[in-house]
Scaffold this active site. Structure first.
Site, mmCIF file in Angstrom:
data_model
loop_
_atom_site.group_PDB
_atom_site.id
_atom_site.type_symbol
_atom_site.label_atom_id
_atom_site.label_comp_id
_atom_site.label_asym_id
_atom_site.label_seq_id
_atom_site.Cartn_x
_atom_site.Cartn_y
_atom_site.Cartn_z
ATOM 1 N N HIS A 267 0.834 -1.204 0.000
ATOM 2 C CA HIS A 267 0.000 0.000 0.000
ATOM 3 C C HIS A 267 0.867 1.252 0.000
ATOM 4 O O HIS A 267 0.993 1.912 -1.020
ATOM 5 C CB HIS A 267 -0.929 -0.064 1.209
ATOM 6 C CG HIS A 267 -2.026 0.945 1.216
ATOM 7 N ND1 HIS A 267 -2.253 1.829 0.197
ATOM 8 C CD2 HIS A 267 -2.992 1.202 2.138
ATOM 9 C CE1 HIS A 267 -3.288 2.586 0.493
ATOM 10 N NE2 HIS A 267 -3.749 2.230 1.659
ATOM 11 N N HIS A 306 -1.142 0.216 -12.139
ATOM 12 C CA HIS A 306 -2.063 0.494 -11.033
ATOM 13 C C HIS A 306 -3.309 -0.361 -11.210
ATOM 14 O O HIS A 306 -3.727 -0.605 -12.341
ATOM 15 C CB HIS A 306 -2.452 1.986 -11.030
ATOM 16 C CG HIS A 306 -3.035 2.455 -9.750
ATOM 17 N ND1 HIS A 306 -4.365 2.285 -9.442
ATOM 18 C CD2 HIS A 306 -2.476 3.071 -8.683
ATOM 19 C CE1 HIS A 306 -4.593 2.797 -8.244
ATOM 20 N NE2 HIS A 306 -3.467 3.267 -7.764
ATOM 21 N N ASP A 362 3.758 6.852 -7.113
ATOM 22 C CA ASP A 362 5.009 6.557 -6.419
ATOM 23 C C ASP A 362 6.256 6.704 -7.286
ATOM 24 O O ASP A 362 7.369 6.621 -6.780
ATOM 25 C CB ASP A 362 4.967 5.129 -5.851
ATOM 26 C CG ASP A 362 4.011 5.034 -4.687
ATOM 27 O OD1 ASP A 362 4.017 5.968 -3.880
ATOM 28 O OD2 ASP A 362 3.268 4.051 -4.597
HETATM 29 N N1 CMC Z 1 6.197 -3.832 -14.333
HETATM 30 C C1 CMC Z 1 6.120 -4.803 -15.278
HETATM 31 N N2 CMC Z 1 4.985 -5.442 -15.576
HETATM 32 C C2 CMC Z 1 3.886 -5.123 -14.900
HETATM 33 C C3 CMC Z 1 3.890 -4.112 -13.909
HETATM 34 C C4 CMC Z 1 5.094 -3.453 -13.640
HETATM 35 N N3 CMC Z 1 5.170 -2.484 -12.729
HETATM 36 N N4 CMC Z 1 2.643 -3.986 -13.391
HETATM 37 C C5 CMC Z 1 1.886 -4.885 -14.033
HETATM 38 N N5 CMC Z 1 2.633 -5.568 -14.941
HETATM 39 C C6 CMC Z 1 2.162 -6.578 -15.903
HETATM 40 C C7 CMC Z 1 1.929 -7.892 -15.205
HETATM 41 O O1 CMC Z 1 3.082 -8.709 -15.261
HETATM 42 C C8 CMC Z 1 0.789 -8.457 -16.019
HETATM 43 O O2 CMC Z 1 1.339 -8.924 -17.255
HETATM 44 P P1 CMC Z 1 0.750 -10.272 -17.919
HETATM 45 O O3 CMC Z 1 -0.652 -9.939 -18.293
HETATM 46 O O4 CMC Z 1 1.658 -10.537 -19.072
HETATM 47 O O5 CMC Z 1 0.824 -11.328 -16.852
HETATM 48 C C9 CMC Z 1 -0.056 -7.238 -16.351
HETATM 49 O O6 CMC Z 1 0.877 -6.126 -16.362
HETATM 50 C C10 CMC Z 1 -1.179 -6.939 -15.341
HETATM 51 O O7 CMC Z 1 -0.600 -6.911 -14.034
HETATM 52 P P2 CMC Z 1 -1.356 -7.289 -12.688
HETATM 53 O O8 CMC Z 1 -0.341 -7.691 -11.684
HETATM 54 O O9 CMC Z 1 -2.461 -8.269 -13.000
HETATM 55 O O10 CMC Z 1 -2.038 -5.917 -12.319
HETATM 56 P P3 CMC Z 1 -2.631 -5.524 -10.883
HETATM 57 O O11 CMC Z 1 -3.716 -4.557 -11.146
HETATM 58 O O12 CMC Z 1 -2.972 -6.717 -10.066
HETATM 59 O O13 CMC Z 1 -1.385 -4.816 -10.167
HETATM 60 C C11 CMC Z 1 0.080 -3.225 -9.282
HETATM 61 C C12 CMC Z 1 -1.299 -3.478 -9.932
HETATM 62 C C13 CMC Z 1 0.158 -1.743 -8.876
HETATM 63 C C14 CMC Z 1 0.236 -4.083 -8.023
HETATM 64 C C15 CMC Z 1 1.188 -3.560 -10.325
HETATM 65 O O14 CMC Z 1 1.041 -2.763 -11.467
HETATM 66 C C16 CMC Z 1 2.590 -3.423 -9.733
HETATM 67 O O15 CMC Z 1 3.092 -4.359 -9.105
HETATM 68 N N6 CMC Z 1 3.269 -2.244 -9.936
HETATM 69 C C17 CMC Z 1 4.544 -2.011 -9.361
HETATM 70 C C18 CMC Z 1 4.422 -1.621 -7.880
HETATM 71 C C19 CMC Z 1 3.889 -0.214 -7.702
HETATM 72 O O16 CMC Z 1 4.338 0.735 -8.352
HETATM 73 N N7 CMC Z 1 2.930 -0.040 -6.785
HETATM 74 C C20 CMC Z 1 2.355 1.266 -6.465
HETATM 75 C C21 CMC Z 1 0.897 1.320 -6.821
HETATM 76 S S1 CMC Z 1 0.220 2.984 -6.684
HETATM 77 C C22 CMC Z 1 0.018 3.222 -4.961
HETATM 78 C C23 CMC Z 1 -1.379 3.610 -4.526
HETATM 79 O O17 CMC Z 1 -2.136 4.229 -5.283
HETATM 80 O O18 CMC Z 1 -1.743 3.274 -3.367
#
Ligand code: CMC
Length: 429
Positions: A267, A306, A362
């Protein structure tokens, strides 16, 4: 067109009409779907509440596809440029912008509640030298409930108002003291001649000078960061505040729960990971190799992507500009060049484009915090100070919402049933 959903239960062949209101059906209506009178009604399995609305809210609107964020209907870009954190706090809590008199009263009330009971100082001093400031903030906020036992009277609007003022006012004091504690420096008392954000900077950085004068551009940048973090609808910590608050506990205890949720790396902690990633990349020349690794699934590009935003996070665009303003004062951070180049390459790369991965809040915020000379453990404390009015606005909405009940999700029980207990003396014989 009828606003209802027809559900056919293939177990029984029976059809049900479920009303649709505001784009949602009531989970309780599905509970009426059962195979016979004794069977449990149908429930919704939704770990992480990815498609479950837990409340009606008028605080914050997000359209993740279009990259829109509004507080009480006002676009975040306009608030960040033209408002102040305390005015935005008023807007979140009261639902509308203040008149001049209301604003003056609000700022006065918050300013004159910045001090904490002297025993809080003793209490904070009891933490170990290396205590994490978020743990201290969480404990400090929970402890405030013991200083204000009247806070439990949550049905009284005047009592509610007083706690909201107290919490917005005292959060910077607790946060700054947690920071000073880690450094072994004396705690600095609030200076009520200063603005909210100036006072926070003074409590963090003042040494022997009579008056701490922060650079105006830094004050503005930090104020903008607080505005950007002030609310984000039903995220993990807000859900924690609402869930705990639904038991009708005092708001300090509910917000302490929110701080606990924010403490978690999924988070509030991603900006710290961005800094570590940028340091590891080291030079612009290493970016292509790093990107190849990300595309091969070796790691993630931190600060990108995100759950809700499938477009440029509107907060990231504002933070990028704030970073430039801060670096004008503090001198540039070489990691900024790497971040800018990384963003440019990623935004043109098919992998990131096709997955709608854009910079999130972030990506640049850690760079700014570092320029202020905050250690990474403080980043989430800054987030918590900014988020406090949002938590409180959501809490206020919760306690006045007649449709709300104590939070109590269902479970799908997967364990054993009706076993026969054998006493230990027989089992171990
Ligand atoms: N780098 C590389 N690939 C990514 C990334 C990333 N940062 N984020 C998502 N993907 C890919 C992921 O591998 C998947 O690819 P595929 O379909 O080929 O398997 C696809 O994009 C969808 O990803 P997901 O994990 O299903 O997406 P999610 O909505 O569950 O995750 C997230 C969202 C924020 C956890 C993720 O984008 C992530 O881990 N980002 C990096 C960490 C980060 O910056 N977090 C801060 C979030 S903002 C804080 C807030 O608002 O509170």
């Amino acid at each position: 067109m009828t606003d209802s959903l027809t559900v056919r239960d293939n177990r029984t062949g029976q059809e049900y009409d479920v009303p649709i209101a505001d784009g949602a059906i009531k989970a309780a209506d599905l509970g009426k779907i059962r195979t016979d009178d004794d069977s449990p009604g149908l429930s919704i399995y939704d770990p992480g509440f990815v498609n479950t609305a837990s409340c009606r809210s008028s605080v914050t609107y997000i359209d993740g596809e279009k990259g829109i964020l509004e507080y009480r209907g006002y676009p975040i870009e306009q608030l960040a440029e033209k408002s102040s954190f305390l005015e935005v706090s008023y807007l979140l809590v009261h639902g509308e912008l203040p008149t001049a008199d209301q604003h003056q009263q609000w700022v006065h009330d918050i300013t004159f509640h910045t001090f904490v009971h002297e025993n809080v100082k003793t209490f904070m001093q009891g933490f170990r030298y290396d205590a994490h400031p978020m743990g201290m903030l969480m404990a400090g906020t929970g402890a405030l409930s013991t200083f204000y036992p009247d806070a439990r009277n949550i049905s009284d609007p005047d009592v509610r108002y007083l706690q909201i003022i107290r919490m917005i006012a005292k959060m910077p004091t607790l946060g700054a003291w947690a920071f000073r504690h880690a450094q072994g420096k004396p705690y600095v008392y609030p200076d009520n001649d200063l603005s909210y954000t100036e006072n926070f900077l003074a409590m963090l950085f003042k040494m022997s000078e009579q008056k701490y004068n922060a650079d105006e551009r830094l004050v503005k940048a930090l104020d903008v960061l607080f505005i950007l973090h002030a609310d984000h609808e039903q995220n993990c910590s807000t859900n924690a505040v609402r869930s705990v608050g639904s038991s009708q506990v005092d708001p300090y205890s509910a917000v302490a729960a929110g701080i606990g949720a924010l403490y978690g790396p999924l988070h509030g902690g991603a900006n710290e990971s961005v800094l570590r990633m940028l340091r590891r990349i080291g030079t612009k020349e290493n970016i292509p190799d790093f990107i190849t690794g990300v595309k091969n699934g070796d790691e993630r590009l931190m600060g990108f992507g995100h759950r809700v935003y499938k477009n440029y996070d509107p907060r990231a665009r504002i933070i990028k500009k704030a970073a430039e303003d801060v670096f004008e004062v503090t001198g540039t951070n070489p990691l900024l060049d790497i971040a800018l180049e990384l963003e440019k390459i990623a935004l043109e790369d098919e992998y990131f484009v096709s997955r709608k991965l854009y910079p999130n809040v972030d990506f640049y915020s850690g760079l700014i915090y570092e320029a202020f000379q905050f250690p990474p453990e403080m980043f989430t404390v800054l987030f918590a100070i900014g988020r406090t009015p949002g938590w409180l606005a959501q809490w206020l909405e919760l306690v006045q919402d007649k449709e709300q009940k104590i939070a109590r999700p269902k479970q799908l029980y997967m364990g054993d049933r009706e076993l026969t207990f054998t006493p230990a003396s027989e089992r171990w014989a």
